[in-house]
Design an enzyme around this catalytic site. Structure first.
Site, short mmCIF file in Angstrom:
data_model
loop_
_atom_site.label_atom_id
_atom_site.label_comp_id
_atom_site.label_asym_id
_atom_site.label_seq_id
_atom_site.Cartn_x
_atom_site.Cartn_y
_atom_site.Cartn_z
N ASP A 1 6.64 -106.73 -14.67
CA ASP A 1 6.19 -105.35 -14.41
C ASP A 1 5.94 -105.23 -12.92
O ASP A 1 5.37 -106.15 -12.30
CB ASP A 1 4.88 -105.10 -15.18
CG ASP A 1 4.77 -103.66 -15.66
OD1 ASP A 1 5.40 -102.78 -15.07
OD2 ASP A 1 4.04 -103.44 -16.65
N HIS B 1 8.92 -99.38 -7.00
CA HIS B 1 7.81 -99.53 -7.96
C HIS B 1 8.02 -100.69 -8.93
O HIS B 1 7.09 -101.08 -9.63
CB HIS B 1 7.63 -98.22 -8.74
CG HIS B 1 7.07 -97.11 -7.89
ND1 HIS B 1 5.76 -96.70 -7.97
CD2 HIS B 1 7.63 -96.38 -6.90
CE1 HIS B 1 5.55 -95.73 -7.09
NE2 HIS B 1 6.68 -95.51 -6.43
O1 LIG Z 1 10.26 -91.92 -15.39
P1 LIG Z 1 10.46 -92.75 -16.64
O2 LIG Z 1 11.87 -93.23 -16.82
O3 LIG Z 1 9.89 -92.05 -17.85
O4 LIG Z 1 9.59 -94.09 -16.51
C1 LIG Z 1 8.24 -94.08 -16.09
C2 LIG Z 1 8.07 -94.83 -14.78
O5 LIG Z 1 8.29 -96.23 -15.07
C3 LIG Z 1 8.30 -97.12 -13.96
O6 LIG Z 1 6.97 -97.24 -13.42
C4 LIG Z 1 6.67 -98.18 -12.40
O7 LIG Z 1 5.75 -97.64 -11.50
C5 LIG Z 1 4.37 -97.91 -11.73
C6 LIG Z 1 3.58 -97.33 -10.56
O8 LIG Z 1 3.93 -97.97 -9.37
C7 LIG Z 1 4.13 -99.39 -11.88
O9 LIG Z 1 2.75 -99.65 -12.13
C8 LIG Z 1 4.97 -99.94 -13.02
O10 LIG Z 1 4.84 -101.35 -13.08
C9 LIG Z 1 6.44 -99.60 -12.83
O11 LIG Z 1 7.13 -99.95 -14.02
C10 LIG Z 1 9.31 -96.65 -12.94
O12 LIG Z 1 9.32 -97.53 -11.84
C11 LIG Z 1 9.06 -95.21 -12.50
O13 LIG Z 1 10.09 -94.77 -11.63
C12 LIG Z 1 9.07 -94.33 -13.75
O14 LIG Z 1 8.76 -92.99 -13.40
O1 UDP Z 2 0.44 -92.27 -23.87
C1 UDP Z 2 0.38 -92.58 -22.69
C2 UDP Z 2 0.78 -93.86 -22.22
C3 UDP Z 2 0.66 -94.13 -20.86
N1 UDP Z 2 0.18 -93.18 -20.02
C4 UDP Z 2 0.04 -93.47 -18.57
O2 UDP Z 2 1.25 -93.98 -18.06
C5 UDP Z 2 0.96 -94.86 -16.99
C6 UDP Z 2 1.72 -96.15 -17.20
O3 UDP Z 2 1.82 -96.77 -15.97
P1 UDP Z 2 2.08 -98.31 -15.76
O4 UDP Z 2 2.04 -98.54 -14.31
O5 UDP Z 2 1.14 -99.14 -16.56
O6 UDP Z 2 3.54 -98.58 -16.34
P2 UDP Z 2 4.92 -97.75 -16.30
O7 UDP Z 2 4.95 -96.96 -17.55
O8 UDP Z 2 4.88 -96.89 -15.08
O9 UDP Z 2 5.97 -98.80 -16.29
C7 UDP Z 2 -0.54 -95.06 -16.96
O10 UDP Z 2 -1.09 -94.27 -15.92
C8 UDP Z 2 -0.98 -94.56 -18.33
O11 UDP Z 2 -2.28 -94.00 -18.35
C9 UDP Z 2 -0.20 -91.92 -20.46
O12 UDP Z 2 -0.65 -91.08 -19.70
N2 UDP Z 2 -0.10 -91.67 -21.81
#
Ligand SMILES: O=P(O)(O)OC[C@H]1O[C@H](O[C@H]2O[C@H](CO)[C@@H](O)[C@H](O)[C@H]2O)[C@H](O)[C@@H](O)[C@@H]1O
Ligand code: UDP
Length: 457
Positions: free
Chosen positions: A365, A157
């Site tokens: 990202d 991701h």
């Molecule tokens: O599980 P966390 O440590 O709380 O972090 C949240 C997620 O962050 C990252 O998200 C990525 O996946 C998204 C969907 O493909 C993508 O849009 C975003 O750019 C990425 O940063 C992380 O890769 C996930 O594993 C986490 O669950």
């Molecule tokens: O207060 C918040 C902030 C973020 N999000 C969700 O978290 C996801 C963030 O995903 P993104 O791919 O932009 O980045 P990531 O946090 O996975 O790196 C999106 O679906 C947002 O709607 C949420 O539900 N509540």
């Protein structure tokens, strides 16, 4: 039809309205599995004194959710350690923040082995196994060691880094070799897929054939770009609901006719929040006429709070928002509304719709689903403008946004000003093109393309 077993560190059962974990992976997988009966296996997020390997199983909306608890040492060494202190910063081009400690790699190996032990008995002979993200790169290798012969796919991701960056990781060759236990490797972008190819051919002494099959370490793996999509229908339903409507009303009432710029991010250094605030400050400096006419609402939801780099970025952002607000605020106007709490997805839908500009400027990202949600939440008759970093994976698909270099403060400032002034006809044209793309490449299309490639269809 074969059963799909999805494995990820973070698990959020489908049907959970988004009040729980924040992050795109959990949101997307919940949506992907909602329409596909299967098993979702991962960490419960809980820790216990002594690891037991006991699996807790819940049935939610046709999906079997199976989780295990980990030990506190696992949380520190695997999640806070190797995953989020070593790999995350490095893969987001922050070599300066990437720490390598032996206990981290030991914890990472231990948890992957524990996941394999727990998962192996759940696997049936025809199941397809789909493993997600940097926390679990060695999982297929561990499953193979336990005799699992099923087809196993991996989706990353986050960005795959340029070869020279990856070389700074002490055990880079072992990490890449572990990927060759998979049958299929999926990346968010062509850029990441091509960086992977570069490592295979330039560093691992391997080759890549015309069908996108990589050969290295005496094994082969197919790889390619499978950009993740939004659950457009689910998001539109949330946006049309009472909660979103109430939130939109609340925002409008609080705007006092001022144009709102919105940012919604986990509070992460990769999201470029400090540079974003400085670009917005540049707007206020260069365009005095816009002062008191606009404001920036930044939702920065706390994330990975035990990791020092996250504590440091939080302190920096407190300071920079305080300074900008102190310098520009008037008795009835605050330039930056800075909020450190999590919102539900339907609340966010209302907030996005109230905003004239969606400001999504990560320094790196994997994809960025917020960019897609902002577009999906807009009023088709009067949509806002998306300002999007060229370093978000989403920019490969969303060329009709105003694409900016987030490191260039002037360029971001100019895009904000351009977006604020953009006439309705241009806003509608851009929005329609973006929305068509979101619908064509939604989360179901992403899942179906990956699963079909994994099954060898
Ligand atoms: O599980 P966390 O440590 O709380 O972090 C949240 C997620 O962050 C990252 O998200 C990525 O996946 C998204 C969907 O493909 C993508 O849009 C975003 O750019 C990425 O940063 C992380 O890769 C996930 O594993 C986490 O669950
Ligand atoms: O207060 C918040 C902030 C973020 N999000 C969700 O978290 C996801 C963030 O995903 P993104 O791919 O932009 O980045 P990531 O946090 O996975 O790196 C999106 O679906 C947002 O709607 C949420 O539900 N509540």
């Amino acid at each position: 039809m074969s059963r799909l077993i999805v494995v990820s560190n973070r698990v959020q059962p489908p049907g959970d309205g988004g009040e729980g974990a924040v992050g795109g992976l959990a949101m997307a997988l919940a949506a992907a599995l909602r329409e596909h009966s299967g098993v979702w296996f991962g960490w419960s997020g809980q820790t216990i004194d002594e690891y037991s390997g006991q699996i807790s199983i819940q049935k939610v909306g046709g999906v079997t959710v199976a989780t295990v608890d980990l030990e506190e040492q696992d949380r520190q060494e695997y999640y806070n350690g190797y995953a989020n202190r070593t790999l995350w910063p490095l893969f987001h081009y922050r070599v300066d923040l990437s720490a390598y400690e032996r206990s981290f790699s030991e914890g990472y190996a231990r948890v992957n082995a524990r996941f394999a032990d727990a998962l192996t008995p759940l696997i049936g002979p025809d199941d397809l196994i789909w493993i997600h993200d940097y926390h679990l790169i060695p999982l297929a290798q561990e499953l193979r060691r336990r005799g699992v012969r099923n087809r196993i796919g991996f989706f990353l991701h986050i960005p795959w880094p340029a070869r020279r960056l990856l070389l700074t990781l002490p055990d880079h060759a072992a990490l890449v070799e572990a990927l060759f236990a998979y049958d299929l490797l999926g990346f968010q972008t062509e850029d990441s897929a091509s960086a992977f190819r570069d490592y295979v051919t330039g560093e691992a002494g391997g080759s890549v054939d015309e069908d996108g099959v990589a050969h290295a370490f005496g094994r082969t793996a197919k790889f390619g770009a499978f950009p993740i999509g939004l659950d457009v229908e689910g998001f539109e339903a949330a946006a049309g609901g009472d909660v979103a409507r109430a939130e939109l009303e609340r925002m409008r009432a609080s705007q006092n006719g001022r144009a709102m710029i919105v940012g919604v991010d986990r509070l992460d250094y990769s999201k470029g929040l400090e540079d974003r605030f400085l670009a917005y400050e540049q707007v206020l400096v260069d365009h005095e006429e816009l002062r008191e006419q606009v404001f920036l609402l930044q939702i920065a939801t706390p994330s990975r709070e035990e990791v020092d780099a996250y504590q440091e970025i939080r302190a920096r952002l407190d300071a920079v928002t305080g300074r900008i607000n102190g310098a520009f605020a008037t008795v009835d106007w605050v330039p930056i509304r800075y909020v450190n709490r999590g919102y539900r997805r339907d609340e966010l839908a209302g907030v996005y719709r109230a905003a004239r500009i969606g400001l999504v400027t990560p320094l790196r990202d994997g994809m960025n689903l917020v960019a897609k949600e902002y577009v999906a939440a807009q009023d088709p008759e009067d949509p806002g403008v998306l300002v999007l970093s060229q370093f978000a994976g989403a920019s490969e698909q969303m060329g009709e946004a105003l694409i900016v270099n987030p490191f260039n403060r002037e360029e971001v400032a100019e895009a904000i000003v351009r977006g604020l002034a953009m006439d309705k006809a241009e806003r509608i044209d851009r929005w329609r093109a973006l929305m068509d793309g979101l619908r064509r490449s939604d989360v179901s299309a992403w899942r179906d393309a990956f699963v079909a490639a994994l099954a060898g269809d």
